[in-house]
Structure formats: C-alpha cells, structure tokens
Scaffold this motif. Structure first.
Motif, short mmCIF file in Angstrom:
data_model
loop_
_atom_site.label_atom_id
_atom_site.label_comp_id
_atom_site.label_asym_id
_atom_site.label_seq_id
_atom_site.Cartn_x
_atom_site.Cartn_y
_atom_site.Cartn_z
N GLN A 198 -2.45 0.49 -4.36
CA GLN A 198 -1.97 -0.79 -3.86
C GLN A 198 -1.37 -1.58 -5.01
N HIS A 226 0.86 -1.18 0.00
CA HIS A 226 0.00 0.00 0.00
C HIS A 226 0.90 1.23 0.00
N HIS A 271 3.43 5.34 3.87
CA HIS A 271 2.56 6.51 4.00
C HIS A 271 3.45 7.75 4.11
N HIS A 291 3.60 -1.26 3.72
CA HIS A 291 2.82 -0.03 3.84
C HIS A 291 3.78 1.16 3.81
#
Length: 150
Positions: free
Chosen positions: A49, A40, A121, A119
């Motif tokens: 994704q 992600h 971010h 992940h």
C-alpha cells in the motif's frame, strides 16, 4: 470495501495505459501521476500500500529482468473500474538464454474521483508464467504439472 461508482473518463484509462506501456526504470516517478497516494497493489508476489511501495515493486522488476515491458491488448471498463488485458514481455537477467518471455495477465483497476488508481490487482499464473520458464525450477514445475494432469 465500499467505493463510489462514478464513471472513469476514457482519457484517464488511456493515460494509465500509456504510462504502463512506456514505463522504464527512469520513468518510475510517473506512477505517482496515476496512483492515489495510498493505493493498494496486489500481484502473485506482492501486497503493498502506498505509492512508494508500488514504485518499489516496479523498481525490483527492472532490477531483476532485462527489457521488461507491458503491452495492453484489451480493456473492459465499467463505471469507476476496469480490467486491462496485457502481455508482459521480458528476458531473464540471470540466465544465459536470451529468449524473450511472454506472460499473459490482467489487471483489475479501481479509480477515485480524480481518475487515480486506488486499487490495482494483477491476475496471472506465476507457476506457468515465470517458474516453468526458469531452467531448473521449470523442469520440476513441468514434471509436477504432468503428474497432476494424469
């Protein structure tokens, strides 16, 4: 979202930093060596994704900007995750001004047992980092910021 808390080796984090700092349009395939296939990725403009989608985000960056590159200036590591503090340096491709731009931000990365990113971010201020630096939009954004701060 559940995740294991296995420690991520420093070598894996160092490899990620090397690839990010050396990333070019021609080395986008290297992202597949540091991201899990179903990773992600989230930033102020994207939420995707899968490695193909992640590569597309970075490809767009190279198509839209001149000389974009990251300089990692710090890191905080805890078990299977880390924060990278960075500066994103670039020039706008579509504006006459050839002034180097710098946006400060941080990436929260979570790793799997193989040391691949699951992940990613990114946290940075899109209004201050990008929009205020653009000729027409920037004037409006700076005016709005002044009005809000009064």
């Amino acid at each position: 979202m559940p995740h294991s808390a296995h420690p991520t080796p420093t070598a894996d984090i160092d490899r990620v930093i090397r690839i990010f700092e050396a990333l070019t349009e021609h080395s986008l395939g290297d992202l597949g060596t540091i991201y899990a296939p179903d990773a992600h990725f989230v930033d102020p403009f994207n939420a995707v994704q899968g490695i193909d989608a992640v590569e597309k985000v970075f490809r767009h960056m190279f198509e839209s900007l001149e000389h974009p590159h990251f300089v990692v200036i710090g890191q905080v590591v805890q078990a299977d995750q880390c924060f990278l503090l960075w500066e994103f340096r670039f020039r706008f491709r579509s504006f006459r001004s050839q002034v180097d731009q710098v946006v400060a931000g941080t990436s929260h990365l979570r790793f799997d047992a193989q040391g691949r990113i699951t992940h990613h971010h990114d946290y940075w201020d899109a209004a201050h980092g990008i929009y205020e630096k653009m000729p027409l939009i920037g004037t409006l954004m700076r005016w709005l910021r002044e009005r809000v701060n009064r």
